[in-house]
Enzyme design. Structure first.
Site, PDB file in Angstrom:
ATOM      1  N   PRO A   2       0.828  -1.209   0.000  1.00 57.13           N
ATOM      2  CA  PRO A   2       0.000   0.000   0.000  1.00 57.13           C
ATOM      3  C   PRO A   2       0.866   1.265   0.000  1.00 57.13           C
ATOM      4  O   PRO A   2       1.801   1.374   0.782  1.00 57.13           O
ATOM      5  CB  PRO A   2      -0.787  -0.122   1.307  1.00 57.13           C
ATOM      6  N   GLU A   3       0.556   2.183  -0.913  1.00 61.52           N
ATOM      7  CA  GLU A   3       1.275   3.455  -0.999  1.00 61.52           C
ATOM      8  C   GLU A   3       0.310   4.570  -0.623  1.00 61.52           C
ATOM      9  O   GLU A   3      -0.779   4.299  -0.129  1.00 61.52           O
ATOM     10  CB  GLU A   3       1.853   3.627  -2.414  1.00 61.52           C
ATOM     11  N   HIS A  88      -4.977 -15.164   8.864  1.00 57.85           N
ATOM     12  CA  HIS A  88      -4.009 -14.079   8.931  1.00 57.85           C
ATOM     13  C   HIS A  88      -4.543 -12.816   9.619  1.00 57.85           C
ATOM     14  O   HIS A  88      -3.919 -11.768   9.519  1.00 57.85           O
ATOM     15  CB  HIS A  88      -3.479 -13.760   7.534  1.00 57.85           C
ATOM     16  N   ARG A 107       1.922 -11.530   5.468  1.00 53.01           N
ATOM     17  CA  ARG A 107       3.358 -11.547   5.747  1.00 53.01           C
ATOM     18  C   ARG A 107       3.672 -11.172   7.183  1.00 53.01           C
ATOM     19  O   ARG A 107       4.758 -11.464   7.677  1.00 53.01           O
ATOM     20  CB  ARG A 107       4.100 -10.599   4.784  1.00 53.01           C
ATOM     21  N   ARG A 257      14.252  -3.517  -6.877  1.00 46.93           N
ATOM     22  CA  ARG A 257      12.798  -3.534  -7.087  1.00 46.93           C
ATOM     23  C   ARG A 257      12.470  -3.666  -8.568  1.00 46.93           C
ATOM     24  O   ARG A 257      13.191  -3.126  -9.418  1.00 46.93           O
ATOM     25  CB  ARG A 257      12.170  -2.229  -6.565  1.00 46.93           C
TER      26      ARG A 257
END
Ligand SMILES: [Zn+2]
Length: 267
Positions: A2-3, A88, A107, A257
């Site tokens: 998420p940005e 999760h 994660r 990246r």
């Protein structure tokens, strides 16, 4: 990951949904995903939800609060039954109204952190990060780029240079600005810098208008997909074509990246 547009989408939705709610309990299902003492949040009333870069701040009336970072795969989802028993789901915030807010993260790099003084926590984050793309002039941006011989894409991903830009929007902004991701930041001219800053603002705006990019794990606070993944210019388009000239895009790693570019348009 998420940005800015994804985190801002979640912030806006949470501001609508949880401001005014009173916390009854925080349930921690995985140690490490909650920092601090969850019991201190009991009976706290939520008054605001702020964002800085990719950080969210849930503000309590008492001056305490919670900092949340979604990192790679985190979600904050309000009231969706599926998350109640999802493997999760890491932290659950119960509200007196009977509603629940779920922090879900496959994660588990993301976290919810209890803060004694949320205002201070926010200031600390603000001091550590650079300005957001809407907050600086092209001259200020140019000065920042001139200070580093790193590749321009690396500089864009550095949160101390600009806050909120990640790999998706950096790839697309460089393509829109017709600048090669591997260009050394200190060779960018004022004209290119202006173009780049406008391009960054443009892709972030489009990301926000579409509720973010759900190409990977991201879903919004209602558990819904965003739409920016349908508008990627170059991001993720391995073996894809340049949306401007139609030639095959190049894929490589820049700063570790995934990076996609057009050698003709960004030459
Ligand atoms: Zn092209």
């Amino acid at each position: 990951m998420p940005e800015l547009p994804e985190v801002e989408t979640v912030r806006r939705q949470l501001a609508q949904e949880i401001v005014g709610e009173v916390v009854s309990l925080i349930e921690v299902r995985r140690e490490g995903c909650f920092v601090g003492n969850p019991d201190r949040a009991r009976t706290e009333r939520i008054t605001k939800v702020f964002r800085r870069g990719k950080y969210l701040f849930i503000v309590f009336q008492s001056g305490r609060g919670l900092t949340v970072h979604l990192k790679m795969t985190g979600r904050l989802v309000i009231e969706k039954d599926w998350y109640e028993t999802a493997l999760h789901t890491r932290v659950v915030m119960r509200m007196v109204s009977g509603r629940s807010l779920y922090f879900w993260d496959t994660r588990a790099f993301g976290y919810v952190k209890e803060e004694e003084e949320i205002e201070k926590a926010q200031e600390k984050v603000r001091a550590r990060l650079g300005p957001e793309p809407g907050e600086l002039t092209e001259i200020e941006f140019l000065r920042k780029l001139q200070k580093t011989g790193r590749k321009v894409k690396d500089a864009l991903l550095d949160q101390t240079v600009l806050a909120g830009v990640g790999n998706i929007y950096a790839n697309d902004a460089l393509h829109l600005a017709q600048i090669l991701p591997t260009r050394k930041a200190n060779t960018i001219t004022l004209g290119e810098c202006r173009k780049l800053l406008l391009a960054i603002r443009e892709v972030l705006k489009r990301g926000l208008e579409t509720n973010g990019a759900s190409d990977n794990s991201y879903l919004d606070a209602y558990g819904e997909k965003g739409g920016y993944q349908n508008e990627f210019r170059v991001y993720g388009k391995t073996k894809g074509e340049c949306p401007v000239c139609g030639l095959k895009l190049i894929y490589g790693k820049v700063g570790g990246r995934g990076t996609w570019w057009c050698t003709t348009c960004q030459g």
